[in-house]
Design an enzyme around this catalytic site. Structure first.
Site, PDB file in Angstrom:
ATOM      1  N   GLU A 178       0.821  -1.219   0.000  1.00 15.28           N
ATOM      2  CA  GLU A 178       0.000   0.000   0.000  1.00 15.28           C
ATOM      3  C   GLU A 178       0.852   1.265   0.000  1.00 15.28           C
ATOM      4  OE1 GLU A 178      -3.478   2.284   2.627  1.00 15.28           O
ATOM      5  OE2 GLU A 178      -2.888   0.242   3.160  1.00 15.28           O
ATOM      6  N   LYS A 220      -2.451  -2.015  -3.199  1.00 21.11           N
ATOM      7  CA  LYS A 220      -3.490  -1.147  -2.638  1.00 21.11           C
ATOM      8  C   LYS A 220      -3.059   0.308  -2.832  1.00 21.11           C
ATOM      9  CE  LYS A 220      -6.231  -0.093   1.488  1.00 21.11           C
ATOM     10  NZ  LYS A 220      -6.642  -0.501   2.843  1.00 21.11           N
ATOM     11  N   SER A 262      -9.711   4.230   0.036  1.00 22.52           N
ATOM     12  CA  SER A 262     -10.643   5.340  -0.195  1.00 22.52           C
ATOM     13  C   SER A 262      -9.981   6.677   0.096  1.00 22.52           C
ATOM     14  CB  SER A 262     -11.913   5.172   0.637  1.00 22.52           C
ATOM     15  OG  SER A 262     -11.612   4.931   2.001  1.00 22.52           O
ATOM     16  N   GLY A 264     -10.023   9.140   2.221  1.00 17.40           N
ATOM     17  CA  GLY A 264     -10.707  10.373   2.588  1.00 17.40           C
ATOM     18  C   GLY A 264     -11.836  10.769   1.660  1.00 17.40           C
TER      19      GLY A 264
END
Length: 341
Positions: A178, A220, A262, A264
């Protein structure tokens, strides 16, 4: 390393129609979210909240492929004594664990961070695997601002992500890689596109050097977005097109799936933009979600710490999971959103 087994899990995590629930909030983050709904962040309340999510049959059985847990949660039992990991498995979902120790200031790089947690990671991975985890997550944070990101920040974080991913695969755990380029700031969507491209190219270079097998991982990333304070915002279609362009330029086809954070965005924004990408199609990976707040905000508000609200919270969670599940298939519409609400 069992690459076939890793690939099977990675494909299951990113299968069309389902996505990953990020329930790995740190103690500080969950406290902020509980403060917002007037609930004290005790161990029991945290357990009760997460238990209601994991027992939500409509969501877990049909739309959630995996759950990222926090260290506390993977060790907890439900109110009836059943390990929470077993509830996840009983729903046909895959338990995973966040293993990084958070982002800390990067020396001589004002406003930038490096994610820590590599020390002792091999032993922790063995423990988590024995507790039932099948995959792991490590988040690197890249800031956009005046004169940043720096080469040091991107290179250091990419190197740490690669070392983490290699350790995971050594222990037969699928790494979620990520690298998050934050949407905080007033930067343009063009600037986000350039920084995200730079970041992803560096990450995959480091993954190669670390001998990480791409078939046994999940990416991610952030979507390509203008900063939250940018004067010029972008349509869902433009965001989708730019995001896919970046991914096609940077992500090898060997990667089984990409699960977006996502970052925010609002609940509906995160859903609509994922749907727009899947409607475009023409890419080699499964595109799905790995949302935290964008899946959990509605059920948290509905629950508000009260047992009488559990059914309403489960329904709110099921709704958001269903909308995002449809988005992974390119089948979500604003009309369906309104009708199902």
């Amino acid at each position: 390393m069992d690459l076939a087994g890793l690939n099977k899990v990675a494909n299951a995590m990113t299968q069309p129609g389902k996505g990953i629930l990020a329930a790995d909030e740190s103690g500080g983050t969950i406290k902020k979210r509980f403060d917002a709904i007037g609930v004290e962040s005790t161990e029991e309340n945290r357990r009760d909240y997460r238990e209601l999510l994991f027992r939500s049959k409509a969501a877990m059985h049909h739309r959630i492929s995996g759950v990222i847990l926090f260290d506390e949660t993977i060790r907890q039992n439900a109110a009836d004594g059943t390990p929470l990991v077993k509830l996840i498995e009983a729903a046909g979902s895959i338990p995973g664990i966040k293993v990084d120790k958070g982002a800390k200031p990067l020396p001589f790089c004002p406003g930038e961070t490096i994610t820590e947690g590599l020390d002792g990671l091999r032993d922790r991975l063995i423990e988590y695997r024995n507790l039932g985890a099948k995959f792991c997550k490590w988040r690197a944070v890249i800031h956009i601002g005046d004169g940043i990101p720096s080469y040091d920040a991107i290179n250091s974080n990419a190197h740490a992500l690669a070392r983490y991913a290699a350790l995971c695969q050594e222990q037969d755990l699928v790494p979620i890689v990520e690298p998050e380029v934050l949407m905080d700031g007033d930067h343009t969507i063009e600037r986000c596109e350039a920084v995200t491209t730079w970041t992803l190219k560096t990450v995959f270079q480091e993954l190669y050097y670390a001998k990480v097998k791409l078939e046994g991982m999940v990416l991610k990333p952030n979507m390509t977005l203008p900063g939250t304070d940018c004067a010029t915002q972008a349509s869902d279609q433009e965001i989708a097109e730019r995001t896919i362009r970046v991914l096609k330029d940077c992500v090898p086809s060997a990667v089984p799936g990409i699960a977006f954070l996502s970052g925010g965005q609002s609940d509906v924004e995160a859903t609509a933009r994922l749907d727009a990408m899947n409607r475009i199609g023409g890419f080699p990976w499964h595109l799905t979600f790995s949302y935290g707040r964008a899946l959990q905000h509605a059920p948290q508000v509905a629950w508000a710490g009260k047992k009488d609200n559990v059914a309403a919270a489960e329904a709110a969670f099921a709704h958001r999971a269903e909308m995002n599940g449809l988005a992974t298939l390119g089948e979500w519409t604003p009309e369906i959103e309104k009708k199902a609400a």
